[in-house]
Write a protein that holds these residues in place. Structure first.
Motif, mmCIF file in Angstrom:
data_model
loop_
_atom_site.group_PDB
_atom_site.id
_atom_site.type_symbol
_atom_site.label_atom_id
_atom_site.label_comp_id
_atom_site.label_asym_id
_atom_site.label_seq_id
_atom_site.Cartn_x
_atom_site.Cartn_y
_atom_site.Cartn_z
ATOM 1 N N ALA A 127 3.982 -2.719 -6.306
ATOM 2 C CA ALA A 127 2.818 -2.944 -5.442
ATOM 3 C C ALA A 127 1.844 -3.927 -6.082
ATOM 4 O O ALA A 127 1.295 -4.811 -5.408
ATOM 5 C CB ALA A 127 2.119 -1.621 -5.150
ATOM 6 N N CYS A 183 2.133 1.773 -3.470
ATOM 7 C CA CYS A 183 1.055 2.346 -4.287
ATOM 8 C C CYS A 183 0.898 3.834 -4.011
ATOM 9 O O CYS A 183 0.809 4.647 -4.932
ATOM 10 C CB CYS A 183 -0.241 1.599 -4.007
ATOM 11 N N ASP A 223 -1.527 -5.665 -4.764
ATOM 12 C CA ASP A 223 -2.300 -4.459 -4.466
ATOM 13 C C ASP A 223 -3.192 -4.111 -5.662
ATOM 14 O O ASP A 223 -2.691 -3.726 -6.726
ATOM 15 C CB ASP A 223 -1.361 -3.294 -4.133
ATOM 16 N N ARG A 275 0.827 -1.215 0.000
ATOM 17 C CA ARG A 275 0.000 0.000 0.000
ATOM 18 C C ARG A 275 0.859 1.262 0.000
ATOM 19 O O ARG A 275 0.496 2.276 -0.606
ATOM 20 C CB ARG A 275 -0.941 -0.005 1.200
#
Length: 608
Positions: A282, A260, A287, A257
């Motif tokens: 990610a 990201c 993700d 996360r």
């Protein structure tokens, strides 16, 4: 679990400094030699009956994994009353799978005052579901200052719903450097501040500030989720550089996360290529948000196949946005059937914007019956656009009350066009005050029509302008004039004409002509007519005729009458009669009456 029990410094050598790269190998060799020598000394002392040496030697062998060698020394030291040995013997037995026997030795050590043993015993009882016994022993450990005991007690109390007790011991563990405790304390404070965010007071601000400090402490100790949350707080506050540093720290530790979020931060800074690198990292870690971002990036570049692949990856990661974005991609390509399928998949998963998009797709295909439930589902899930669309749907059927209800719902959530519709409905009902409130909301949201309507409401209330005497200050703009100007600056033609009229009334011919011309060039027949009047007064009748002709061709009766008068004055009787005929047909009544008299006069003149 603390293998060494109460022995804080087993070797008592003080070697805790990190070796440099240059002599790291030499230091490691020296430490190994020192450890071997220490073991020999301890073994000789143990053979001579030294209880402490037995305990330390047993702990050394346990740490090395030599359970058989460690057990004999630990049992001997335990028999001699060494509580650290009793704790470590419990650890050894627990690791060998003899949990109940381990608990017996932990109890002996804990009764003798060993905090690590009390902690281990408390965890043993909790694993077996005996929470009262677990709380008793964990509290014994915590009250002796044992960090892990304090954290385990806080976790138990939180599980049982004792928020105050849990926070007290979580704070105690955090203050002693337990990073997970610091993170969980920060999360608790953050949630409590967030629940009261709408009515935020000084106490809430203090809680949020304290949460940030605990996030910092946990992040500084290598807690990657704490670093992620700290980065989020800093990003919201606009401290993007520091936020990026914490995102980077968390991302390097494997937090997808954070990778990201770092990608979005880099994208917003204009570094799309670096953003893509972190999104890729990610996305490969599962993700879905990052996979969607990569899909959108490739879609913008026209790489639709790659975009579709990443949207599918997002969907596989459990992100419903992947299906929704696939629907958007197919819709843009004209693949309506596939778009509907993807919208349905996301909509069935509860994606409100997909429900709204699906409803629009169905409505465009003529399936109003199928569209309405999806609009309703999206609106009930909080989609403002869906609520507005339901208003349009009901209005199209003439169901004004139902339409107004949905418009009001959308307007209360800040939908500009919905607020305009509610304002206009209130005007029709004669509720001018409520109309003004909604029109102000819509105008403030950027609606030119709302700004114009609000200006007309305020204009109707405005008292007549007083007669100005010489020496009085220049005219100051009223609020209604400001709203007219705002609407005019957004291209609203009627507002432009109105602003031009107010400028002409002030004697500002240049400003009036500018606004009239702008409205006329945008297709306003009133603007064209008024511009013609202004030019005629300024002595530019040929140019005025051009604008009157444009206005008359667009259906302006007064412009047609003006053209008829100009033609009559010039002796162009047939042309004048033609414009007079048009003015009669266009009206309004008084214009038609004047045009009829002029037409009859021109007809008599032609037949004479």
């Amino acid at each position: 679990m603390d293998v060494m029990g109460d022995m804080a410094n087993l070797f008592e050598t003080g070697r805790f400094a990190q070796p440099s790269d240059r002599d790291e190998a030499a230091d490691e060799a020296q430490e190994a030699a020192d450890e071997a020598a220490e073991e020999v000394r301890r073994r000789l002392a143990a053979e001579a009956g030294d209880v402490e040496a037995m305990s330390v030697l047993g702990a050394m062998l346990l740490r090395r994994g030599d359970f058989d060698g460690a057990e004999s020394h630990l049992r001997a030291a335990t028999a001699a009353g060494d509580r650290a040995a009793a704790n470590n013997l419990g650890v050894l037995l627990h690791q060998r799978g003899y949990a109940d026997e381990a608990a017996g030795w932990w109890r002996i050590a804990a009764v003798a005052g060993s905090a690590p043993a009390a902690h281990a015993l408390g965890r043993h009882f909790r694993e077996r579901g005996d929470e009262p016994a677990a709380e008793y022993w964990l509290r014994q450990a915590a009250e002796q200052g044992h960090v892990l005991g304090a954290y385990a007690l806080a976790d138990l109390l939180e599980h049982r719903g004792d928020e105050a007790g849990a926070r007290r011991w979580m704070r105690a563990a955090a203050e002693r450097g337990h990073r997970e405790a610091a993170y969980r304390l920060a999360r608790t404070l953050d949630r409590n501040a967030g629940h009261r965010r709408d009515g935020r007071d000084e106490g809430d601000t203090e809680a949020a500030d304290e949460a940030e400090q605990w996030y910092r402490q946990a992040a500084a100790r290598g807690h990657r989720r704490a670093a992620l949350h700290l980065g989020t707080i800093l990003e919201k506050r606009g401290e993007l550089k520091e936020a990026g540093r914490w995102y980077l720290t968390s991302a390097k530790d494997g937090e997808a996360r954070a990778a990201c979020a770092l990608g979005f931060l880099l994208r917003d800074a204009g570094d799309t290529e670096s953003a893509a690198v972190w999104w890729l990292r990610a996305a490969q870690d599962g993700d879905g948000n990052a996979a969607n971002a990569l899909g959108a990036l490739h879609a913008e570049r026209g790489e639709t196949q790659t975009a579709e692949r990443w949207y599918r990856a997002a969907m596989d990661a459990g992100d419903d946005n992947g299906a929704y974005n696939l629907g958007l991609l197919c819709a843009d390509q004209g693949r309506t059937t596939q778009a509907e399928q993807w919208y349905r998949r996301a909509a069935y998963a509860g994606h409100r914007e997909a429900s709204n998009a699906l409803a629009i797709l169905l409505l465009r295909s003529g399936d109003e019956t199928g569209a309405e439930p999806w609009f309703s589902k999206a609106a009930e899930a909080g989609s403002v656009d869906a609520a507005f669309n339901l208003g349009i749907l009901h209005a199209g059927r003439g169901e004004e009350r139902a339409a107004l209800r949905w418009y009001e719902r959308a307007a209360s959530a800040g939908h500009t066009e919905a607020a305009l519709q509610v304002g206009m409905a209130r005007l029709r009902d004669g509720d001018e005050r409520e109309a003004e409130r909604f029109l102000r909301c819509a105008a403030g949201g950027g609606s030119a029509e709302a700004a114009y309507r609000l200006a007309t409401v305020l204009d109707a209330r405005r008292p007549p302008a007083p007669e100005h005497e010489l020496g009085e200050p220049a005219h100051e703009k009223s609020e209604c004039e400001e709203w007219y100007e705002r609407a005019a600056s957004q291209g609203h033609r009627r507002a432009q004409v109105r602003v031009g009229m107010m400028a002409a009334a002030r004697g500002d011919v240049v400003e009036a002509a500018r606004w009239y011309r702008e409205a006329a060039e945008a297709g306003s027949r009133n603007g064209a007519f008024n511009l013609g009047l202004l030019l005629a007064r300024e002595g530019s009748e040929p140019e005025a005729v051009v604008w009157w002709r444009r206005a008359a061709d667009a259906g302006h009766g007064r412009a047609a009458l003006r053209l008829a008068l100009v033609c009559a004055r010039r002796g162009e009787l047939a042309e004048g009669q033609r414009w007079a005929d048009l003015a009669v047909s266009l009206g309004p009544r008084e214009v038609g009456e004047r045009a009829a008299r002029l037409r009859d006069a021109l007809r008599q003149e032609l037949s004479a």
